[in-house]
Design an enzyme around this catalytic site. Structure first.
Site, mmCIF file in Angstrom:
data_model
loop_
_atom_site.group_PDB
_atom_site.id
_atom_site.type_symbol
_atom_site.label_atom_id
_atom_site.label_comp_id
_atom_site.label_asym_id
_atom_site.label_seq_id
_atom_site.Cartn_x
_atom_site.Cartn_y
_atom_site.Cartn_z
ATOM 1 C CE LYS A 48 -3.399 -1.005 -0.692
ATOM 2 N NZ LYS A 48 -3.740 -1.626 -2.014
ATOM 3 C CB THR A 51 3.105 -1.633 -5.334
ATOM 4 O OG1 THR A 51 3.160 -1.631 -3.911
ATOM 5 C CG2 THR A 51 4.031 -2.679 -5.918
ATOM 6 C CD1 TRP A 53 1.530 6.572 -9.867
ATOM 7 C CD2 TRP A 53 1.627 7.226 -7.728
ATOM 8 N NE1 TRP A 53 1.518 7.947 -9.848
ATOM 9 C CE2 TRP A 53 1.568 8.366 -8.545
ATOM 10 C CE3 TRP A 53 1.687 7.385 -6.333
ATOM 11 C CZ2 TRP A 53 1.579 9.655 -8.009
ATOM 12 C CZ3 TRP A 53 1.686 8.664 -5.799
ATOM 13 C CH2 TRP A 53 1.635 9.787 -6.640
ATOM 14 C CG HIS A 108 4.677 -6.155 -1.181
ATOM 15 N ND1 HIS A 108 4.789 -4.883 -1.683
ATOM 16 C CD2 HIS A 108 3.421 -6.565 -1.494
ATOM 17 C CE1 HIS A 108 3.645 -4.566 -2.293
ATOM 18 N NE2 HIS A 108 2.809 -5.564 -2.195
ATOM 19 C CB SER A 138 -3.561 2.735 2.065
ATOM 20 O OG SER A 138 -3.738 2.180 0.791
#
Ligand code: A3P
Length: 295
Positions: A48, A51, A53, A108, A138
């Site tokens: 969140k 990523t 984007w 991640h 988020s």
């Protein structure tokens, strides 16, 4: 261990104290022995933190601003997700192996769980960090709508889970600190969500240089436009609209939710905010990292 809470499958297990999806843990030896190549670029984020984007920005740069080429596949399939596993689908490791070089991959994982060959091959790492409060908000909404993750519980309960690192991919604090600490020893471009929001063109130019690309002003301006929140929210290759409701229930919260800086102010109580600031001070003591909390 696999457990069921409030009727929802909580498919998380631990590796070295870090919660990950159980299928990821099941594939762990393959993930750890992943063979990176020297020309790999790895997009690294805590969940969140932007990523999707940065993936779209990187892809637009890679495709020289060609919008149609960026429509070739769903965003989640364009850059193999190293630790992804959901048998019988091909795993992230398998997808990465099948990808021609130069590869752009994503993860991640915190630094201490990253497959060692990424360090050994001195790969390029593009890290995007987002301030902890907005990230928590988020993640809370994402966990409410994502049926593959445990129940978020109430906001108060989620607050506790997040500060204790009891969420998928572990503690925000350890993740950000870990990547910040190694950034000068490896090829790391360390970006902030808030900076991309404030001055997308400037940050996009940094990414372009890091990728060794050179694009003209018109193309850069197009990338700025195409990667705006509004444009990306409408883009079916990005907004996860093709994912069934049984997995992502966008009637609970849309995948492209708000895309702003400072939404934490609509969620944190004054008491929570004070407590968070105190915890933040302790956990981030000794780090030089500085986050922008509002624009
Ligand atoms: P919000 O939930 O605050 O809206 P990730 O891709 O790592 O899962 O991160 C998701 C977050 O990034 C969401 O935050 C999402 O709206 C935001 N985001 C995605 N694309 C964006 C864009 N183009 N501009 C601003 N925020 C964006």
């Amino acid at each position: 261990a696999l457990s069921t809470e409030l009727g929802k499958q909580t498919q998380l297990s631990e590796v070295a104290g870090i919660l990950l999806q159980t299928a990821t843990v099941g594939n762990w030896s393959h993930i750890q022995s992943f063979e990176a190549k020297p020309d790999d670029l790895l997009i690294c984020t805590y969940p969140k933190s932007g990523t999707t984007w940065i993936q779209e920005i990187v892809d637009m740069i890679e495709q020289n601003g060609d919008v149609e080429k960026c429509q070739r596949a769903l965003i989640q399939h364009r850059h193999p997700f190293i630790e992804w596993a959901r048998p019988p689908q091909p795993s992230g490791v398998e997808k990465a192996k099948a990808m021609p070089s130069p590869r752009i991959l994503r993860t991640h994982l915190p630094t201490r769980l990253l497959p060692p060959s990424f360090w050994e091959n001195n790969c390029k790492f593009l890290y995007v960090a987002r301030n902890a409060k907005d990230c928590m908000v988020s993640y809370y909404h994402f966990q409410r709508m994502n049926q593959m993750l445990p129940d978020a519980g109430t906001w108060e309960e989620y607050f506790e889970s997040f500060i204790n690192g009891k969420v998928a991919w572990g503690s925000w604090f350890d993740h950000v600190k870990g990547w910040w600490e190694i950034k000068d020893r490896y090829q790391v471009l360390f970006l902030f969500f808030e900076d991309i929001k404030r001055d997308p063109k400037h940050e996009i130019q940094k990414v372009m240089q890091f990728m060794g690309k050179s694009l003209n002003e018109t193309v850069i301006d197009r990338i700025v436009q195409e990667t705006s929140f509004e444009k990306m929210k409408e883009n079916p290759m990005i907004n996860r609209s093709t994912i069934p409701k049984s997995i992502l229930d966008q009637s609970i919260s849309p995948f492209m939710r708000k895309g702003t800086v400072g939404d934490w102010k609509n969620h944190f109580t004054v008491a929570q905010n004070e407590r968070f600031d105190e915890i933040y001070r302790k956990k981030m003591e000794g780090t030089s990292i500085n986050f922008c909390m509002e624009l």
